[in-house]
Design an enzyme around this catalytic site. Structure first.
Site, mmCIF file in Angstrom:
data_model
loop_
_atom_site.group_PDB
_atom_site.id
_atom_site.type_symbol
_atom_site.label_atom_id
_atom_site.label_comp_id
_atom_site.label_asym_id
_atom_site.label_seq_id
_atom_site.Cartn_x
_atom_site.Cartn_y
_atom_site.Cartn_z
ATOM 1 N N ASN A 10 0.859 -1.191 0.000
ATOM 2 C CA ASN A 10 0.000 0.000 0.000
ATOM 3 C C ASN A 10 0.894 1.240 0.000
ATOM 4 O OD1 ASN A 10 -1.840 2.021 0.445
ATOM 5 N ND2 ASN A 10 -2.408 1.371 2.522
ATOM 6 N N LYS A 12 0.061 4.246 -0.380
ATOM 7 C CA LYS A 12 -0.591 5.466 0.145
ATOM 8 C C LYS A 12 -0.316 6.633 -0.817
ATOM 9 C CE LYS A 12 -0.317 3.374 4.617
ATOM 10 N NZ LYS A 12 -0.374 3.496 6.057
ATOM 11 N N HIS A 91 -9.827 1.362 4.467
ATOM 12 C CA HIS A 91 -8.552 1.445 5.185
ATOM 13 C C HIS A 91 -8.743 2.405 6.366
ATOM 14 C CE1 HIS A 91 -4.471 2.665 6.130
ATOM 15 N NE2 HIS A 91 -4.096 1.507 5.615
ATOM 16 N N GLU A 93 -7.161 4.814 7.393
ATOM 17 C CA GLU A 93 -6.972 6.240 7.068
ATOM 18 C C GLU A 93 -8.200 6.800 6.355
ATOM 19 O OE1 GLU A 93 -3.150 5.645 5.215
ATOM 20 O OE2 GLU A 93 -2.376 5.072 7.183
ATOM 21 N N GLU A 163 -5.929 -4.867 10.362
ATOM 22 C CA GLU A 163 -4.906 -3.845 10.603
ATOM 23 C C GLU A 163 -5.236 -3.093 11.891
ATOM 24 O OE1 GLU A 163 -2.692 -2.630 6.814
ATOM 25 O OE2 GLU A 163 -4.473 -1.417 6.912
ATOM 26 N N GLY A 169 1.848 2.353 10.769
ATOM 27 C CA GLY A 169 2.804 3.449 10.647
ATOM 28 C C GLY A 169 3.465 3.844 11.956
ATOM 29 N N SER A 209 2.739 -2.039 10.393
ATOM 30 C CA SER A 209 4.188 -2.059 10.628
ATOM 31 C C SER A 209 4.840 -3.404 10.299
ATOM 32 C CB SER A 209 4.511 -1.634 12.064
ATOM 33 O OG SER A 209 4.133 -0.276 12.265
HETATM 34 P P1 PGA Z 1 2.376 0.395 7.676
HETATM 35 O O1 PGA Z 1 0.970 0.613 6.971
HETATM 36 O O2 PGA Z 1 2.940 -0.902 7.156
HETATM 37 O O3 PGA Z 1 3.207 1.587 7.259
HETATM 38 O O4 PGA Z 1 2.128 0.334 9.132
HETATM 39 C C1 PGA Z 1 0.109 -0.462 6.748
HETATM 40 C C2 PGA Z 1 -1.159 0.037 6.111
HETATM 41 O O5 PGA Z 1 -1.612 1.126 6.446
HETATM 42 O O6 PGA Z 1 -1.763 -0.643 5.255
#
Ligand code: PGA
Length: 247
Positions: A10, A12, A91, A93, A163, A169, A209
């Site tokens: 992903n 983003k 997601h 976000e 998640e 993140g 992460s």
């Molecule tokens: P991350 O993000 O691996 O940077 O924690 C995962 C995601 O948001 O899909």
């Protein structure tokens, strides 16, 4: 039937077109030698690039509407017409910054299934919810409210990504035990919503992460069928280690 394994990167809202091309070209041979289905969830503007290079593409979102006067929206029909086969849905976000609810997720999943796009439905609890011991009920609600109205015939086409919001993140990963516990709970919940057979056929990915150092251990868990990777998917060497950690 053995469940399909996936690693989804992903991206983003990152990278220029030049950087995107370079990363895809570096990763292409690794993807081709990987046992997992590797999918690139890039910004909309780079999806065609992924497909033209011969790799699998996922949108990071899609519209809940079919077509019409929705300025700025991208429909599942458009995605399908350029060869995109997957879309991330809800997601965290999108839930946080765009106020997406389980009901909106349900409408988007339905759009995906009607146009032959596999939805990757994201669920997971916040830190506060985990500390309050509410993580199972939160995830159960996310699953029931978004999936209960789906047609049984279509359910194997749905991928779930667990998640935990506190792990996205942040560098904090769920331990393999925490992840396995939730994945097994998600599979039981899918069995309640659909059937045991469908639950056993559904790929459930872990995200939050995931990196080159922790992927292999997470991938040993029985109910973890791959990874949804954010930050580490932007680094060729790290993403290569992750895609080869899936057996
Ligand atoms: P991350 O993000 O691996 O940077 O924690 C995962 C995601 O948001 O899909």
């Amino acid at each position: 039937m053995a469940r399909k394994k996936f690693v989804i990167g992903n991206w983003k809202m990152n990278l220029t077109l030049g950087e995107a091309r370079e990363l895809l070209m570096q990763l292409k041979p690794e993807v081709e030698s990987s046992k997992a289905n590797v999918v690139f969830a890039t910004p909309f503007v780079y999806l065609k690039e992924v497909i033209d290079i011969g790799l699998k593409a996922s949108a990071q979102d899609c519209s809940m509407y079919t077509s019409g006067a929705y300025t700025g929206e991208i429909s599942t029909m458009m995605l399908n017409s350029i060869g995109v086969n997957y879309a991330l849905i809800a997601h965290s976000e999108r839930r946080q910054y765009h106020h997406e609810t389980n009901e909106i997720a349900s409408a988007k999943i339905s759009q995906c299934l009607h146009k032959g796009i596999t939805p990757v439905y994201c669920c997971g609890e916040s830190k506060e919810e985990r500390l309050a011991g509410e993580h199972f009920s939160v995830v159960k609600n996310q699953l029931k409210q978004a999936l209960a109205s789906m047609n049984l015939v279509n359910t194997p086409k749905i991928i779930i990504a667990y998640e935990p919001v506190w792990a996205i993140g942040t560098g904090l990963t769920a331990t393999a035990e925490q992840a396995q516990e939730m994945h097994s709970f998600i599979r039981k919940t899918l069995a309640e919503i659909f059937s045991e057979v469908h639950a056993n056929e559904t790929s459930i990915l872990y995200g939050g992460s995931v990196n080159a150092g922790n992927a292999a251990q997470l991938m040993t868990c029985n109910d973890i069928d791959g990874a949804l990777v954010g930050g580490a998917s932007l680094k060729a060497a790290d993403f290569t280690t992750i895609i080869h950690s899936v057996q």
